[in-house]
Design a protein around this motif. Structure first.
Motif, PDB file in Angstrom:
ATOM      1  N   GLY A   1      36.868  49.880  22.793  1.00 14.83           N
ATOM      2  CA  GLY A   1      36.093  48.813  22.169  1.00 14.83           C
ATOM      3  C   GLY A   1      35.506  49.189  20.822  1.00 14.83           C
ATOM      4  O   GLY A   1      34.863  48.368  20.177  1.00 14.83           O
TER       5      GLY A   1
ATOM      6  N   LYS B   1      38.393  42.865  20.033  1.00 19.55           N
ATOM      7  CA  LYS B   1      37.748  41.553  20.060  1.00 19.55           C
ATOM      8  C   LYS B   1      36.295  41.692  20.500  1.00 19.55           C
ATOM      9  O   LYS B   1      36.015  42.156  21.602  1.00 19.55           O
ATOM     10  N   GLU B   2      35.391  41.301  19.619  1.00 18.62           N
ATOM     11  CA  GLU B   2      33.954  41.320  19.884  1.00 18.62           C
ATOM     12  C   GLU B   2      33.463  42.686  20.348  1.00 18.62           C
ATOM     13  O   GLU B   2      32.495  42.789  21.095  1.00 18.62           O
TER      14      GLU B   2
ATOM     15  N   LYS C   1      34.772  44.604  22.487  1.00 13.26           N
ATOM     16  CA  LYS C   1      34.989  44.809  23.923  1.00 13.26           C
ATOM     17  C   LYS C   1      36.156  45.771  24.157  1.00 13.26           C
ATOM     18  O   LYS C   1      37.150  45.734  23.438  1.00 13.26           O
TER      19      LYS C   1
ATOM     20  N   ASN D   1      41.618  45.525  28.275  1.00 13.25           N
ATOM     21  CA  ASN D   1      41.583  45.125  29.684  1.00 13.25           C
ATOM     22  C   ASN D   1      41.972  46.233  30.666  1.00 13.25           C
ATOM     23  O   ASN D   1      41.741  46.109  31.855  1.00 13.25           O
TER      24      ASN D   1
ATOM     25  N   LYS E   1      38.948  49.968  31.837  1.00 16.02           N
ATOM     26  CA  LYS E   1      38.136  50.152  33.046  1.00 16.02           C
ATOM     27  C   LYS E   1      38.834  51.009  34.103  1.00 16.02           C
ATOM     28  O   LYS E   1      38.175  51.567  34.976  1.00 16.02           O
TER      29      LYS E   1
ATOM     30  N   GLU F   1      31.574  55.648  32.780  1.00 20.65           N
ATOM     31  CA  GLU F   1      31.842  55.509  31.343  1.00 20.65           C
ATOM     32  C   GLU F   1      32.201  56.863  30.735  1.00 20.65           C
ATOM     33  O   GLU F   1      33.089  56.949  29.896  1.00 20.65           O
TER      34      GLU F   1
END
Length: 163
Positions: free
Chosen positions: A95, A101-102, A104, A107, A110, A116
């Motif tokens: 991110g 995007k923003e 983030k 996908n 995670k 983290e």
């Protein structure tokens, strides 16, 4: 006095050599990481397609939650350095890339670990394997994606992808 300074500098350089990180390789770093974190969806099973097969019927495989195989060096290269160049790193991105995007994560980020800290450490390994330690993948693909320019020849040449 000059010789003593030169010897001191050289001695410091020799001592620093072992501290430098070894090259990240598929065999030593990526294969174990992929097996532990990605094999559930990207393993060599009867249902797991090559990247070419996946592209022929993406919807079918997405519904079955089966991704393109990444269980061998050759299969992984198809994901990283084929027609989908950039998608691999976009999906795993933490991110921080300017094109995220923003801000983030991708996908698939995670899935790189339970915490983290673990995800960040594993992303660092993946990124070092693709473009070398200390460099950041630009996330570009073969074609332009919105405001993200297509990958350049220089960017392709930066790729490491060591076996």
């Amino acid at each position: 006095m000059m010789k003593l300074k030169l010897l001191t500098v050289l001695a410091g350089a020799v001592v620093a050599l072992p501290a430098m990180a070894a090259d990240v390789t598929y065999r030593n770093d990526m294969a174990p990481l992929l097996k532990k974190y990605c094999a559930e969806c990207h393993a060599a099973t009867a249902d797991a397609p090559s990247m070419a097969e996946f592209k022929l019927d993406e919807e079918k495989y997405k519904k079955a939650k089966v991704g393109p195989r990444s269980d061998t060096y050759e299969h992984l290269l198809q994901l990283v350095n084929g027609n989908s160049t950039g998608a691999f790193m976009r999906r795993l991105d933490d991110g921080t890339n300017p094109y995220a995007k923003e801000g983030k994560p991708g996908n698939m980020y995670k899935y790189l670990g339970e915490t983290e800290a673990e995800r960040a450490a594993n992303f660092k390994i993946v990124n070092a394997w693709v473009v070398g330690e200390g460099n950041k993948w630009d996330m570009n693909g073969i074609g332009q994606r919105g405001d993200m320019p297509p990958i350049t020849l220089e960017q392709l040449r930066r790729m490491k992808l060591k076996y």
